[in-house]
Write a protein that holds these residues in place. Structure first.
Motif, PDB file in Angstrom:
ATOM      1  N   ASN A 217       9.389   9.558  -8.714  1.00 46.03           N
ATOM      2  CA  ASN A 217       8.143   8.796  -8.948  1.00 46.03           C
ATOM      3  C   ASN A 217       6.921   9.554  -8.429  1.00 46.03           C
ATOM      4  OD1 ASN A 217       6.648   6.610  -9.853  1.00 46.03           O
ATOM      5  ND2 ASN A 217       6.822   5.488  -7.929  1.00 46.03           N
ATOM      6  N   ARG A 218       6.781  10.813  -8.816  1.00 45.01           N
ATOM      7  CA  ARG A 218       5.686  11.631  -8.285  1.00 45.01           C
ATOM      8  C   ARG A 218       4.549  11.861  -9.274  1.00 45.01           C
ATOM      9  NH1 ARG A 218       5.386  16.277  -7.057  1.00 45.01           N
ATOM     10  NH2 ARG A 218       7.107  17.156  -8.241  1.00 45.01           N
ATOM     11  N   PHE A 219       4.833  11.726 -10.587  1.00 45.33           N
ATOM     12  CA  PHE A 219       3.775  11.975 -11.569  1.00 45.33           C
ATOM     13  C   PHE A 219       3.036  10.667 -11.870  1.00 45.33           C
ATOM     14  CE2 PHE A 219       5.077  16.185 -13.850  1.00 45.33           C
ATOM     15  CZ  PHE A 219       4.900  16.857 -12.659  1.00 45.33           C
ATOM     16  N   ASN A 220       1.771  10.627 -11.487  1.00 41.44           N
ATOM     17  CA  ASN A 220       0.930   9.431 -11.655  1.00 41.44           C
ATOM     18  C   ASN A 220       1.728   8.152 -11.417  1.00 41.44           C
ATOM     19  OD1 ASN A 220      -1.404   8.014 -12.036  1.00 41.44           O
ATOM     20  ND2 ASN A 220      -1.574   8.382 -14.236  1.00 41.44           N
ATOM     21  N   PRO A 221       2.227   7.980 -10.180  1.00 39.43           N
ATOM     22  CA  PRO A 221       3.106   6.840  -9.908  1.00 39.43           C
ATOM     23  C   PRO A 221       2.450   5.498 -10.211  1.00 39.43           C
ATOM     24  CG  PRO A 221       2.723   8.177  -7.914  1.00 39.43           C
ATOM     25  CD  PRO A 221       1.932   8.792  -9.002  1.00 39.43           C
ATOM     26  N   ASN A 222       3.289   4.558 -10.581  1.00 42.37           N
ATOM     27  CA  ASN A 222       2.875   3.164 -10.773  1.00 42.37           C
ATOM     28  C   ASN A 222       1.887   2.970 -11.907  1.00 42.37           C
ATOM     29  OD1 ASN A 222       3.120   3.617  -7.441  1.00 42.37           O
ATOM     30  ND2 ASN A 222       4.468   2.126  -8.405  1.00 42.37           N
ATOM     31  N   LYS A 223       1.990   3.797 -12.878  1.00 44.83           N
ATOM     32  CA  LYS A 223       1.285   3.547 -14.148  1.00 44.83           C
ATOM     33  C   LYS A 223       2.380   3.369 -15.204  1.00 44.83           C
ATOM     34  CE  LYS A 223      -2.440   4.134 -12.008  1.00 44.83           C
ATOM     35  NZ  LYS A 223      -3.010   5.447 -11.725  1.00 44.83           N
ATOM     36  N   ILE A 224       2.182   2.467 -16.092  1.00 43.62           N
ATOM     37  CA  ILE A 224       3.104   2.082 -17.173  1.00 43.62           C
ATOM     38  C   ILE A 224       4.370   1.425 -16.618  1.00 43.62           C
ATOM     39  CG2 ILE A 224       4.479   2.867 -19.175  1.00 43.62           C
ATOM     40  CD1 ILE A 224       2.344   4.936 -19.738  1.00 43.62           C
ATOM     41  N   VAL A 225       4.965   2.029 -15.577  1.00 41.44           N
ATOM     42  CA  VAL A 225       6.169   1.459 -14.955  1.00 41.44           C
ATOM     43  C   VAL A 225       5.818   1.106 -13.503  1.00 41.44           C
ATOM     44  CG1 VAL A 225       8.475   2.091 -14.124  1.00 41.44           C
ATOM     45  CG2 VAL A 225       7.753   2.744 -16.434  1.00 41.44           C
ATOM     46  N   ASP A 226       6.363  -0.027 -13.032  1.00 37.16           N
ATOM     47  CA  ASP A 226       6.091  -0.463 -11.639  1.00 37.16           C
ATOM     48  C   ASP A 226       4.596  -0.546 -11.374  1.00 37.16           C
ATOM     49  OD1 ASP A 226       8.764  -0.616 -10.975  1.00 37.16           O
ATOM     50  OD2 ASP A 226       8.857   1.450 -10.243  1.00 37.16           O
ATOM     51  N   THR A 227       3.930  -1.292 -12.167  1.00 36.24           N
ATOM     52  CA  THR A 227       2.464  -1.272 -12.127  1.00 36.24           C
ATOM     53  C   THR A 227       1.900  -2.344 -11.197  1.00 36.24           C
ATOM     54  OG1 THR A 227       2.452  -2.758 -13.974  1.00 36.24           O
ATOM     55  CG2 THR A 227       2.304  -0.425 -14.473  1.00 36.24           C
ATOM     56  N   PRO A 228       0.685  -2.123 -10.697  1.00 39.68           N
ATOM     57  CA  PRO A 228       0.064  -3.161  -9.861  1.00 39.68           C
ATOM     58  C   PRO A 228      -0.522  -4.285 -10.711  1.00 39.68           C
ATOM     59  CG  PRO A 228      -1.392  -1.286 -10.093  1.00 39.68           C
ATOM     60  CD  PRO A 228      -0.143  -0.936 -10.839  1.00 39.68           C
ATOM     61  N   LYS A 229      -1.003  -5.300 -10.043  1.00 40.61           N
ATOM     62  CA  LYS A 229      -1.703  -6.389 -10.732  1.00 40.61           C
ATOM     63  C   LYS A 229      -3.089  -5.908 -11.141  1.00 40.61           C
ATOM     64  CE  LYS A 229       1.031 -10.044 -10.004  1.00 40.61           C
ATOM     65  NZ  LYS A 229       1.877 -10.343 -11.166  1.00 40.61           N
ATOM     66  N   MET A 230      -3.529  -6.335 -12.286  1.00 39.39           N
ATOM     67  CA  MET A 230      -4.847  -5.904 -12.763  1.00 39.39           C
ATOM     68  C   MET A 230      -5.972  -6.375 -11.836  1.00 39.39           C
ATOM     69  SD  MET A 230      -5.432  -8.624 -15.900  1.00 39.39           S
ATOM     70  CE  MET A 230      -6.960  -7.990 -16.446  1.00 39.39           C
ATOM     71  N   ASP A 231      -5.743  -7.499 -11.135  1.00 40.24           N
ATOM     72  CA  ASP A 231      -6.831  -8.055 -10.329  1.00 40.24           C
ATOM     73  C   ASP A 231      -6.579  -7.870  -8.838  1.00 40.24           C
ATOM     74  OD1 ASP A 231      -4.690  -9.706 -10.427  1.00 40.24           O
ATOM     75  OD2 ASP A 231      -5.823 -11.538 -10.823  1.00 40.24           O
ATOM     76  N   ASP A 232      -5.806  -6.856  -8.484  1.00 39.17           N
ATOM     77  CA  ASP A 232      -5.643  -6.543  -7.065  1.00 39.17           C
ATOM     78  C   ASP A 232      -6.970  -5.969  -6.553  1.00 39.17           C
ATOM     79  OD1 ASP A 232      -5.187  -5.536  -4.591  1.00 39.17           O
ATOM     80  OD2 ASP A 232      -3.262  -4.632  -5.066  1.00 39.17           O
ATOM     81  N   ALA A 233      -7.683  -6.791  -5.817  1.00 39.24           N
ATOM     82  CA  ALA A 233      -9.058  -6.427  -5.430  1.00 39.24           C
ATOM     83  C   ALA A 233      -9.107  -5.184  -4.554  1.00 39.24           C
ATOM     84  CB  ALA A 233      -9.717  -7.595  -4.716  1.00 39.24           C
ATOM     85  N   ARG A 234      -7.964  -4.856  -3.918  1.00 40.81           N
ATOM     86  CA  ARG A 234      -7.979  -3.653  -3.076  1.00 40.81           C
ATOM     87  C   ARG A 234      -8.145  -2.385  -3.896  1.00 40.81           C
ATOM     88  NH1 ARG A 234      -2.500  -5.158  -0.216  1.00 40.81           N
ATOM     89  NH2 ARG A 234      -2.180  -5.762  -2.374  1.00 40.81           N
ATOM     90  N   LEU A 235      -7.890  -2.486  -5.177  1.00 41.57           N
ATOM     91  CA  LEU A 235      -8.016  -1.309  -6.036  1.00 41.57           C
ATOM     92  C   LEU A 235      -9.371  -1.270  -6.747  1.00 41.57           C
ATOM     93  CD1 LEU A 235      -4.456  -1.332  -7.664  1.00 41.57           C
ATOM     94  CD2 LEU A 235      -5.182  -0.301  -5.521  1.00 41.57           C
ATOM     95  N   PHE A 236     -10.202  -2.284  -6.511  1.00 41.62           N
ATOM     96  CA  PHE A 236     -11.491  -2.328  -7.220  1.00 41.62           C
ATOM     97  C   PHE A 236     -12.489  -1.336  -6.628  1.00 41.62           C
ATOM     98  CE2 PHE A 236     -11.173  -7.084  -8.534  1.00 41.62           C
ATOM     99  CZ  PHE A 236     -10.279  -6.731  -9.527  1.00 41.62           C
ATOM    100  N   ARG A 237     -13.335  -0.823  -7.495  1.00 41.14           N
ATOM    101  CA  ARG A 237     -14.445   0.011  -7.000  1.00 41.14           C
ATOM    102  C   ARG A 237     -15.395  -0.857  -6.176  1.00 41.14           C
ATOM    103  NH1 ARG A 237     -18.040   2.631 -11.444  1.00 41.14           N
ATOM    104  NH2 ARG A 237     -16.039   2.955 -12.415  1.00 41.14           N
ATOM    105  N   PHE A 238     -15.539  -2.096  -6.601  1.00 37.58           N
ATOM    106  CA  PHE A 238     -16.373  -3.027  -5.834  1.00 37.58           C
ATOM    107  C   PHE A 238     -15.522  -4.204  -5.373  1.00 37.58           C
ATOM    108  CE2 PHE A 238     -19.357  -0.983  -8.840  1.00 37.58           C
ATOM    109  CZ  PHE A 238     -20.135  -0.328  -7.906  1.00 37.58           C
TER     110      PHE A 238
END
Ligand SMILES: Cc1cc2nc3c(=O)[nH]c(=O)nc-3n(C[C@H](O)[C@H](O)[C@H](O)COP(=O)(O)OP(=O)(O)OC[C@H]3O[C@@H](n4cnc5c(N)ncnc54)[C@H](O)[C@@H]3O)c2cc1C
Ligand code: SF4
Ligand code: SF4
Length: 1014
Positions: A534-555
């Motif tokens: 799981n080293r290439f762009n991890p957690n995209k497409i597979v094992d993905t985060p929630k779209m509204d996880d505010a910790r990942l927001f720019r704001f």
């Protein structure tokens, strides 16, 4: 050693089932960084500023990467991948970083291919194929292919910035996909490096022999795809625009356009749209198409939006190359813009609610005309006779395409915290349902108290729409609610939730929703086959985060702004905005502790438009460096991170800011070209001011900024100073000590034009047309008085009484630009106040203030408005005009009679000052020169000359200054031929041209003076 960090997803408490990664160990990190530095030729950056600049793409997300590598060549790339593998570090491949869904942000080592991995080769004109490195920008490829009559037809809107590697990563789609398909239809093979370090070629499945390095992997993939054949049949939406998940339909293509016309399976197609999660692409072999020779455009006017959507399905039956939507809001926005109004008006019949731009393209113009006729007939049959405007001229067609793009830009430039957010922007539904889908989604928006503007790819059922949301407040909750309702509609109409821009973070969690549990598990299996750790762009497409996880927001909701006492007035940005009505609050009402500065900086949405390479104005420092640090976007990100306290220990005075702004020449190209109006030159004034407050002012900056004060004395000693400068050991030593470039000749004080002219002014001929104030700036007054006297002669010849920018007993009035450049805003304000006091009586009686030097005169129209001088400043700005603007306006008003004779010179080549271009004031120079009989006038396609005030004289900036000039300006001057006159209104531009080519450039006033009949 391992530096594998705990991924953002792994940190989510709500997702414990996801694959986790190990914590970073600081010692291992530093060894990782050191090894990269030791073994790579290219750039390695682990500082907070650099990482911050790579923490965003054009989405709403932000994740700090581990570090950044910009490999110098393929070997470097291989070395970087090996070191990352040894360290167990995640890797994020990156091109232009223009993705809208967050696929190009991660807690990984970012490897940026866009600077050096830009080779194009192996063109086979017969077979119509070419091989490119991943960092090649689409427009560059197409410019390279044009002489061969070929193009790569996946014409995405970001064609000037996006790279082929990124396009393949996202399975990008262009406006003409209905004819040419998406990336997956146009990539033939990929050279890649896998996570285990193997270099592998992905191509036709039936060419993989038993001994191939791919054999085992191919067998495993094949087994999964064949096992899940039924689920693939059931769950893959049969729409052209489907870019979610992995393309598991290699053996049984579910796309209406087969991936290969002969139905052959190609393993490279599995990697298209995989968002860097499966392999690092090192080369792509692409399928090319013949460049269409002719195009016609039918613009269909619809009384209602619903009809436009409903009738698209019939229009596509005519075989157009594109059908693009422009809705009422965009029509209105374009009509408000004087530059676009004539183009739009030409296409309108009455007051339509929507337009469809229907393009027919190909070899044979007659057949396209027949298609256009067929469109007119069809519209008649559908009850809308006479609704089509046909455009055959290429110029008219591209003008209208530009309007569509500009409409989006205007929409993106809204002030306030509510912004158009991209997360359901590209759902694709079958055309027969387009009308109901758009109608119902609009109702969803209204229910959630927001609005969206519709545009783009009607032909393929992918309409772009961005509801306005405030991500710092209730935006995340609304985003989820709207996404859920939108997804229900997509399911009802058997569409694709991810239809163009990819999955990334905002659509990752919808992959399982779209494809079902069985296929989602198959995606996981595919990922583990390619990338078990799981080293290439991890957690995209597979094992993905929630779209509204505010910790990942720019704001995120806890986004803080550090308080800043600003020098300029930024209150226009410090506003609230009602998402439904669009109403703005009062200036200053937005609650920004930086008084609007932070909100102005945050206008940058990272769309990457400033990464363009054409010879327009924005952004010269990026064009010479190709370095994100020296790019408008990189600078805006640096400022945003500093203002939110994420980097830098001295706020705006921090080294990170000084470094990022170092090569910004304040050309204001971004003010003009950035879709959201980011004005870096103005930010630089604030940053310089903060720096000066914290660190004081150097001698050189003191000398340059005080020029207007001591210049009156220098006229006495100017010639002596010039002679001293000419003594190389003395001049050289003095320049070195002060930090000026020895190779530069400094301007020579030649007199004081205003001193003599003001005496004559009172004796100026009595007005018979009108009066003007000729604003003679410091440079033209003391260094190039000929320009001022030429302007005066022309104005008087045309019958104007000329006043000057002087007050008895004082040095001349001044725009204060030299103070601004040094960050001495208080001094600049004093100059502005003095200027206002003297000039207001003229302004109040309708006299225009006419200037010669664009950077000085336009300060009256720009920075003067941000000093808090209210109505006076507004009025002065309204009266301030460049010399040529004044002449053109007077001519249009029927007041100007200027008799001009041929010059005996055939041609004039004109370089526009970048501030002239930024203010749309370049055309008048061309107009007045065209008044001269028999003169052929041609604009030099150029960006900033690179001299930019004192920038080009400064020792540390000499090289950058020359490189900017050498991009296009100086080569064009050298090519101009001795018989052509070179015209440039900017004093710095003229100096740069003289220094670089030995040719003297003229102010337009001198050219007109030479052409005066008497
Ligand atoms: C205003 C605007 C308009 C847009 N219009 C369109 C449009 O018309 N059509 C469209 O399809 N998209 C559009 N996009 C989205 C985006 O511009 C495109 O998807 C574009 O092709 C991305 O290219 P890039 O070089 O910026 O890729 P990046 O964002 O840098 O990368 C995209 C993905 O590819 C991966 N990747 C990059 N290089 C490699 C490599 N060498 N090997 C493996 N993986 C790699 C990355 O990890 C990432 O997951 C638009 C975006 C914006 C901001
Ligand atoms: S500075 Fe402007 S053009 Fe550049 S990325 Fe930001 S918004 Fe886009
Ligand atoms: S002012 Fe000019 S150099 Fe500076 S960021 Fe803008 S475009 Fe680039």
């Amino acid at each position: 050693m391992s530096v594998m960090p705990k991924s953002p997803v792994a940190r989510q408490k709500e997702a414990p089932q996801r694959r986790t990664t190990r914590q970073p160990r600081p010692a291992a990190m530093s060894e990782f960084e050191s090894r990269l530095r030791r073994e790579l030729q290219g750039e390695v950056a682990f500082d907070a500023g650099s990482r911050g600049r790579y923490a965003t793409d054009a989405s709403i997300y932000q994740i700090m990467p581990l570090g950044v590598v910009v490999p110098r060549d393929q070997n470097d790339l291989g070395v970087a991948l090996n070191i990352a593998r040894d360290a167990g570090a995640p890797v994020l491949p990156r091109g232009g970083g223009t993705s809208q869904c967050g696929q190009t942000v991660n807690e990984a080592l970012v490897i940026d291919t866009s600077r050096w991995l830009t080779g194009i080769g192996d063109l086979d004109v017969e077979a119509r194929t070419v091989t490119v490195e991943p960092g090649v920008v689409l427009d560059h490829l197409n410019a390279w292919l044009k002489p061969h009559g070929l193009w790569f037809p996946v014409d995405v809107s970001t064609s000037a910035q996006c790279t082929l590697g990124g396009m393949a990563g996202n399975n990008s789609c262009g406006s003409r996909s209905i004819r040419y398909g998406n990336m997956v239809h146009n990539v033939l093979s990929l050279e890649t490096t896998l996570a285990d370090g193997r270099d592998v070629h992905f191509g036709w499945f039936d060419e993989i022999g038993p001994g191939s390095p791919l054999a085992g992997l191919a067998d495993s993939i094949s087994a999964i795809l064949r096992r899940e054949a039924a689920a693939i049949r059931e769950h893959y939406p049969q729409v052209l625009r489907r870019v979610g998940g992995y393309n598991l339909d290699l053996f049984d293509c579910r796309n209406p356009i087969p991936y290969d016309p002969e139905g052959r399976a190609n393993l490279a197609h599995l990697l298209i749209g995989s968002e860097g999660t499966l392999a690092f692409t090192r080369r792509l072999t692409l399928k090319l198409s013949p460049l269409p020779v002719h195009k016609v455009l039918g613009v269909v006017n619809f009384p209602t939006f619903y009809q436009a959507m409903d009738m698209t399905q019939h229009i596509v039956e005519l075989g157009p190359a594109a059908v693009e939507l422009v809705d009422r809001t965009m029509i209105e926005l374009a009509l408000e813009n004087p530059a676009f109004r004539p183009t739009v008006e030409k296409s309108l019949i009455g007051r339509p609610d929507a337009l469809l731009l229907v393009e027919f393209a190909g070899e044979d113009q007659e057949s396209q005309r027949r298609q256009l006729n067929a469109l007119e007939t069809l519209m008649g049959d559908l009850g809308l006779p006479g609704s089509v405007v046909g455009l055959e001229s290429g110029v008219e067609q591209s003008a209208l395409w530009n309007v569509r793009k500009a409409g989006l830009n205007i929409m993106m430039s809204m002030k306030g915290d509510g912004k158009p957010v991209s997360f359901i922007e590209d759902c694709a539904v079958p055309l027969e349902h387009l009308a109901e889908y758009t109608e119902q989604l609009t109702e969803v928006f209204h229910r959630h108290g927001t609005e969206g503007t519709w545009y783009a790819h009607a032909s393929v059922g992918t309409l772009h729409v961005r509801p306005i949301l405030d991500m710092r407040r209730d935006g995340a909750a609304k985003m989820r609610a709207i996404a859920e309702e939108a997804s229900e509609l997509v399911r009802r109409y058997k569409g694709a939730y991810s239809g163009e821009h990819g999955d990334g973070i905002c659509r990752g969690e919808w992959v399982a929703w779209q494809f079902g549990a069985v296929l989602n598990a198959a995606f996981g299996e595919i990922k583990r086959l390619f990338d078990p750790d799981n080293r290439f762009n991890p957690n995209k497409i597979v094992d993905t985060p929630k779209m509204d996880d505010a910790r990942l927001f720019r704001f995120p909701s806890d986004h803080q702004i550090i308080p800043v006492a600003t020098e300029l007035d930024w209150s226009a940005w410090n506003v609230t905005r009602d998402p439904l009505s669009g109403d703005l609050g009062e200036p200053g009402s937005g609650g920004d502790p930086a008084h609007g500065l932070a909100k102005a900086v945050e206008m940058c949405n990272n769309n990457g438009h400033c990464r363009k390479f054409d010879a327009g104005t924005m952004c010269p420092s990026y064009r010479i460096s190709r370095d994100e640090r020296h790019l408008t976007r990189g600078r805006a990100n640096t400022l945003r991170l500093v203002l939110s306290g994420k980097i830098g220990d001295q706020g705006l005075a921090s080294d990170e800011v000084a470094e990022a702004l170092d090569l910004c020449v304040s050309c204001k190209g971004c003010k003009r070209d950035c879709p959201t109006g980011v004005d870096m030159a103005k930010f630089k004034i604030e940053a310089r001011a903060a720096r000066v407050k914290a660190h004081g002012l150097g001698w050189r900056e003191k000398i340059v900024s005080e020029l207007p004060r001591y210049a009156p004395w220098m006229r006495h000693v100017g010639k002596i100073a010039a002679r001293l400068e000419g003594i190389s050991w003395l001049g050289g030593r003095a320049k070195r000590w002060l930090g000026f470039a020895e190779a530069r000749s400094l301007p020579v004080f030649a007199g004081d034009y205003l001193r003599t002219a003001r005496k004559e002014a009172s004796g100026s001929p009595p007005s018979h047309v009108g009066e003007v104030v000729l604003f003679v700036d410091t440079f033209n007054n003391y260094f190039e008085a000929d320009n001022a006297s030429a302007a005066r002669r022309v104005l008087e010849a045309a019958g104007y009484r000329v006043h000057f920018n002087v007050r008895e007993g004082e040095r001349p009035l001044c725009c204060g630009r030299t103070y601004l450049a040094a960050g001495r805003v208080e001094m600049a304000k004093r100059e502005a106040r003095r200027t206002l006091d003297v000039l207001m009586p003229y302004v109040e009686r309708g006299v225009k203030i006419v200037g010669l030097e664009p950077s000085c005169l336009l300060t009256l129209r720009d920075e003067f408005l941000h000093y808090g001088f209210g109505n006076d400043a507004e009025q002065l700005a309204g009266a301030a005009m460049l010399f040529e603007e004044f002449l053109v306006a007077e001519k249009q008003a029927g007041r100007l009679a200027l008799e001009l004779k041929p010059l005996g010179v055939g041609r004039a080549k004109v370089h526009g000052h970048c501030h002239q271009k930024a203010f749309g004031a370049f055309t008048p120079v061309m107009t007045v020169l065209n008044w001269i009989p028999e003169l052929e006038v041609e604009a030099i396609v150029s960006s900033c000359c690179g001299m930019a005030g004192s920038f080009g004289y400064e020792a540390e900036h000499l090289d950058a200054s020359r490189q900017m000039a050498e991009l296009t300006l100086l080569p064009a001057v050298r090519d101009a031929g001795e018989d052509a006159w070179i015209v440039a209104d900017g004093t710095s531009c003229r100096h740069q041209i003289l220094d670089g080519t030995g040719r003297e450039a003229l102010h337009v006033a001198k050219v007109l003076e030479a052409a005066l009949v008497s």
